[in-house]
Design a protein around this motif. Structure first.
Motif, PDB file in Angstrom:
ATOM      1  N   VAL A  73       0.721  -1.059   0.052  1.00  0.00           N
ATOM      2  CA  VAL A  73       0.211  -0.022   0.153  1.00  0.00           C
ATOM      3  C   VAL A  73       0.823   1.365  -0.056  1.00  0.00           C
ATOM      4  CG1 VAL A  73      -1.598   1.498   1.539  1.00  0.00           C
ATOM      5  CG2 VAL A  73      -1.908  -1.012   0.984  1.00  0.00           C
ATOM      6  N   ASP A  74       1.884   1.319   0.768  1.00  0.00           N
ATOM      7  CA  ASP A  74       2.927   2.567   0.908  1.00  0.00           C
ATOM      8  C   ASP A  74       3.593   2.603  -0.431  1.00  0.00           C
ATOM      9  OD1 ASP A  74       2.048   3.054   3.496  1.00  0.00           O
ATOM     10  OD2 ASP A  74       4.020   2.032   3.946  1.00  0.00           O
ATOM     11  N   ARG A  75       3.939   1.684  -1.013  1.00  0.00           N
ATOM     12  CA  ARG A  75       4.610   1.718  -2.509  1.00  0.00           C
ATOM     13  C   ARG A  75       3.493   2.525  -3.352  1.00  0.00           C
ATOM     14  NH1 ARG A  75       6.806  -3.413  -1.782  1.00  0.00           N
ATOM     15  NH2 ARG A  75       5.104  -4.464  -2.938  1.00  0.00           N
ATOM     16  N   ASN A  76       2.051   2.051  -3.573  1.00  0.00           N
ATOM     17  CA  ASN A  76       1.279   2.628  -4.359  1.00  0.00           C
ATOM     18  C   ASN A  76       0.803   4.031  -3.896  1.00  0.00           C
ATOM     19  OD1 ASN A  76       0.455   0.634  -6.400  1.00  0.00           O
ATOM     20  ND2 ASN A  76       0.424  -0.651  -4.606  1.00  0.00           N
ATOM     21  N   LEU A  77       0.838   4.215  -2.671  1.00  0.00           N
ATOM     22  CA  LEU A  77       0.668   5.656  -2.182  1.00  0.00           C
ATOM     23  C   LEU A  77       1.726   6.612  -2.728  1.00  0.00           C
ATOM     24  CD1 LEU A  77      -0.776   5.205   1.320  1.00  0.00           C
ATOM     25  CD2 LEU A  77      -1.979   5.962  -0.519  1.00  0.00           C
ATOM     26  N   ALA A  78       2.971   6.234  -2.583  1.00  0.00           N
ATOM     27  CA  ALA A  78       4.104   6.755  -3.287  1.00  0.00           C
ATOM     28  C   ALA A  78       4.278   7.116  -4.688  1.00  0.00           C
ATOM     29  CB  ALA A  78       5.354   6.127  -2.810  1.00  0.00           C
ATOM     30  N   LEU A  79       3.395   5.968  -5.341  1.00  0.00           N
ATOM     31  CA  LEU A  79       3.285   6.108  -6.746  1.00  0.00           C
ATOM     32  C   LEU A  79       2.466   7.156  -7.047  1.00  0.00           C
ATOM     33  CD1 LEU A  79       3.879   5.054  -9.497  1.00  0.00           C
ATOM     34  CD2 LEU A  79       2.209   3.272  -9.183  1.00  0.00           C
ATOM     35  N   LEU A  80       1.088   7.450  -6.246  1.00  0.00           N
ATOM     36  CA  LEU A  80       0.330   8.393  -6.499  1.00  0.00           C
ATOM     37  C   LEU A  80       0.827   9.770  -6.427  1.00  0.00           C
ATOM     38  CD1 LEU A  80      -2.879   6.971  -4.505  1.00  0.00           C
ATOM     39  CD2 LEU A  80      -2.798   7.183  -6.808  1.00  0.00           C
ATOM     40  N   ASP A  81       1.729   9.924  -5.508  1.00  0.00           N
ATOM     41  CA  ASP A  81       2.618  11.174  -5.351  1.00  0.00           C
ATOM     42  C   ASP A  81       3.477  11.475  -6.682  1.00  0.00           C
ATOM     43  OD1 ASP A  81       1.573  11.748  -2.903  1.00  0.00           O
ATOM     44  OD2 ASP A  81       3.041  10.776  -1.739  1.00  0.00           O
ATOM     45  N   THR A  82       4.200  10.393  -7.088  1.00  0.00           N
ATOM     46  CA  THR A  82       5.029  10.377  -8.305  1.00  0.00           C
ATOM     47  C   THR A  82       4.153  10.958  -9.585  1.00  0.00           C
ATOM     48  OG1 THR A  82       6.623   8.860  -7.517  1.00  0.00           O
ATOM     49  CG2 THR A  82       6.609   9.408  -9.894  1.00  0.00           C
ATOM     50  N   GLN A  83       2.980  10.121  -9.556  1.00  0.00           N
ATOM     51  CA  GLN A  83       2.127  10.543 -10.876  1.00  0.00           C
ATOM     52  C   GLN A  83       1.646  12.007 -10.825  1.00  0.00           C
ATOM     53  OE1 GLN A  83      -0.660   7.520  -9.980  1.00  0.00           O
ATOM     54  NE2 GLN A  83       0.286   5.976 -11.072  1.00  0.00           N
ATOM     55  N   LEU A  84       1.238  12.367  -9.707  1.00  0.00           N
ATOM     56  CA  LEU A  84       0.942  13.963  -9.358  1.00  0.00           C
ATOM     57  C   LEU A  84       1.866  14.693  -9.696  1.00  0.00           C
ATOM     58  CD1 LEU A  84      -1.052  15.984  -8.812  1.00  0.00           C
ATOM     59  CD2 LEU A  84      -0.545  15.656  -6.458  1.00  0.00           C
ATOM     60  N   ALA A  85       3.316  14.523  -9.369  1.00  0.00           N
ATOM     61  CA  ALA A  85       4.549  15.423  -9.468  1.00  0.00           C
ATOM     62  C   ALA A  85       4.767  15.400 -11.163  1.00  0.00           C
ATOM     63  CB  ALA A  85       5.688  14.741  -8.996  1.00  0.00           C
ATOM     64  N   ASP A 113      -6.649   8.005 -15.291  1.00  0.00           N
ATOM     65  CA  ASP A 113      -6.543   6.427 -15.356  1.00  0.00           C
ATOM     66  C   ASP A 113      -5.416   5.898 -14.910  1.00  0.00           C
ATOM     67  OD1 ASP A 113      -8.605   6.625 -17.313  1.00  0.00           O
ATOM     68  OD2 ASP A 113      -7.219   7.121 -18.991  1.00  0.00           O
ATOM     69  N   LYS A 114      -4.371   6.588 -14.670  1.00  0.00           N
ATOM     70  CA  LYS A 114      -3.090   5.879 -13.833  1.00  0.00           C
ATOM     71  C   LYS A 114      -3.636   5.825 -12.384  1.00  0.00           C
ATOM     72  CE  LYS A 114       0.429   8.075 -16.907  1.00  0.00           C
ATOM     73  NZ  LYS A 114       1.315   8.986 -17.057  1.00  0.00           N
ATOM     74  N   ARG A 115      -4.160   6.998 -11.676  1.00  0.00           N
ATOM     75  CA  ARG A 115      -4.628   6.988 -10.380  1.00  0.00           C
ATOM     76  C   ARG A 115      -5.849   5.747 -10.055  1.00  0.00           C
ATOM     77  NH1 ARG A 115      -3.904  11.059  -6.784  1.00  0.00           N
ATOM     78  NH2 ARG A 115      -5.974  10.866  -6.175  1.00  0.00           N
ATOM     79  N   LYS A 116      -6.603   5.675 -10.988  1.00  0.00           N
ATOM     80  CA  LYS A 116      -7.579   4.677 -11.149  1.00  0.00           C
ATOM     81  C   LYS A 116      -6.716   3.109 -10.992  1.00  0.00           C
ATOM     82  CE  LYS A 116     -11.909   2.801 -12.456  1.00  0.00           C
ATOM     83  NZ  LYS A 116     -11.469   1.407 -12.024  1.00  0.00           N
ATOM     84  N   SER A 117      -5.993   2.940 -11.780  1.00  0.00           N
ATOM     85  CA  SER A 117      -5.174   1.780 -11.660  1.00  0.00           C
ATOM     86  C   SER A 117      -4.511   1.592 -10.531  1.00  0.00           C
ATOM     87  CB  SER A 117      -4.179   1.582 -12.925  1.00  0.00           C
ATOM     88  OG  SER A 117      -3.506   0.398 -12.783  1.00  0.00           O
ATOM     89  N   THR A 118      -3.839   2.539  -9.769  1.00  0.00           N
ATOM     90  CA  THR A 118      -3.169   2.407  -8.551  1.00  0.00           C
ATOM     91  C   THR A 118      -3.966   2.202  -7.450  1.00  0.00           C
ATOM     92  OG1 THR A 118      -1.475   3.805  -9.492  1.00  0.00           O
ATOM     93  CG2 THR A 118      -1.481   3.780  -7.350  1.00  0.00           C
ATOM     94  N   LEU A 119      -5.272   3.040  -7.647  1.00  0.00           N
ATOM     95  CA  LEU A 119      -6.133   2.826  -6.430  1.00  0.00           C
ATOM     96  C   LEU A 119      -6.576   1.294  -6.427  1.00  0.00           C
ATOM     97  CD1 LEU A 119      -7.848   6.236  -6.840  1.00  0.00           C
ATOM     98  CD2 LEU A 119      -6.708   5.616  -5.039  1.00  0.00           C
ATOM     99  N   ASP A 120      -6.969   0.647  -7.763  1.00  0.00           N
ATOM    100  CA  ASP A 120      -7.326  -0.519  -7.807  1.00  0.00           C
ATOM    101  C   ASP A 120      -6.165  -1.482  -6.923  1.00  0.00           C
ATOM    102  OD1 ASP A 120      -9.771  -0.180  -9.149  1.00  0.00           O
ATOM    103  OD2 ASP A 120      -8.921  -0.585 -10.927  1.00  0.00           O
ATOM    104  N   ARG A 121      -5.024  -1.424  -7.419  1.00  0.00           N
ATOM    105  CA  ARG A 121      -3.913  -2.052  -6.616  1.00  0.00           C
ATOM    106  C   ARG A 121      -4.044  -1.876  -4.941  1.00  0.00           C
ATOM    107  NH1 ARG A 121      -1.404  -0.626 -11.350  1.00  0.00           N
ATOM    108  NH2 ARG A 121      -0.194   0.972 -10.288  1.00  0.00           N
TER     109      ARG A 121
END
Length: 290
Positions: A73-85, A113-121
């Protein structure tokens, strides 16, 4: 005569002084106007620079995370931050690109689209060890904050998502490639080209019985995405610049396909099976002669 000469000199001096005064005044007025133009330009630039993308907070909407799922979960939360940046970086470097729907089509749409995929994970990671959280999909959409409306009025780089969404058909970008693929409307609709995508169904192999319905739904969704992209290609003659097809059609299509392929892989993992490797490589599509 001896008196007339000094008088003539004096007249010449007076006339020269008047001309010199007018010239100085003109220079001063020109400088002032230039200053106003500069300040106006900098004002516009500051409005554009003030636009940033804002996304709903995800972490605060999650239930208690099981210890076994925390790292994922932490990895995917960090990925959300990366996507936003990355999206904000794209926003700051894209001034002057595209039309009035550029930000929605090229940045906000792909980001969602990217966030939805990450949220699914994230939801699946938690669901493997506890009750799966619901409603996270509602956090996928992001919006512009700050000076977005001002910038959008000029070149579309800051168009508000609402205005962008209501203006035209949806399409979003990703990468910018050369003029071959992205020869815009000229190479797209006008020359009988269509979009061709790699076959995913043929690469999946045996699907667990319990996952078959979900996999079939996502395979059908891949077909729908391709159909919509080809329709967009056929109706986009005259739109955009040299990278229009790549930025507004092929890029967004690749993002959507990747998200769908991720869900296919997740369907396998839910049943304790290993999804076929290399499916991510099937996300990208290309133009082909019709």
């Amino acid at each position: 005569m001896s008196r007339g000469l000094p008088l003539l000199h004096r007249r010449r001096i007076v006339v020269a002084g008047v001309i010199g005064g007018i010239t100085c005044a003109s220079v001063a007025v020109g400088a002032a106007m230039a200053g106003q133009d500069d300040s106006s330009g900098s004002g516009k630039a500051s409005v554009k620079a003030a636009s940033t993308i804002s996304c709903p907070a995800v972490e605060g909407s999650l239930p208690e995370i099981p210890a076994e799922a925390k790292a994922e979960v932490d990895r995917n939360l960090a990925l959300l931050d990366t996507q936003l940046a990355e999206a904000n970086k794209r926003l700051s470097t894209s001034q002057g690109e595209g039309g009035p729907n550029f930000v929605q089509n090229a940045i906000l749409g792909p980001l969602a689209d990217k966030r939805k995929s990450t949220l699914d994970r994230i939801a699946i990671s938690i669901g493997r060890r506890a009750e799966k959280p619901t409603g996270l999909d509602a956090l996928a959409e992001c919006t512009l904050s700050g000076g977005g409306a001002g910038a959008g009025a000029e070149n579309g780089a800051g168009a508000s998502p609402t205005a962008a969404a209501s203006a035209a058909a949806s399409a979003d970008p990703a990468a910018e490639t050369g003029a071959d693929t992205g020869a815009g409307a000229d190479a797209g609709a006008g020359s009988g080209q269509t979009i061709s995508c790699p076959d995913v169904a043929g690469e999946i192999g045996d699907v667990p019985a319990a996952a078959k319905a979900e996999v079939d739904r996502n395979l059908a969704l891949l077909d729908t995405q391709l159909s919509e992209a080809n329709k967009r290609l056929a109706t986009s003659a005259g739109q955009g610049g040299p990278n229009f097809v790549q930025n507004a059609i092929l890029g967004p299509l690749a993002d959507k396909r990747k998200s769908t392929i991720d869900r296919i892989k997740i369907s396998f993992s839910r049943q304790g099976s290993t999804a076929p490797s290399g499916l991510d490589a099937l996300a990208g599509c290309s133009l082909a002669s019709g």
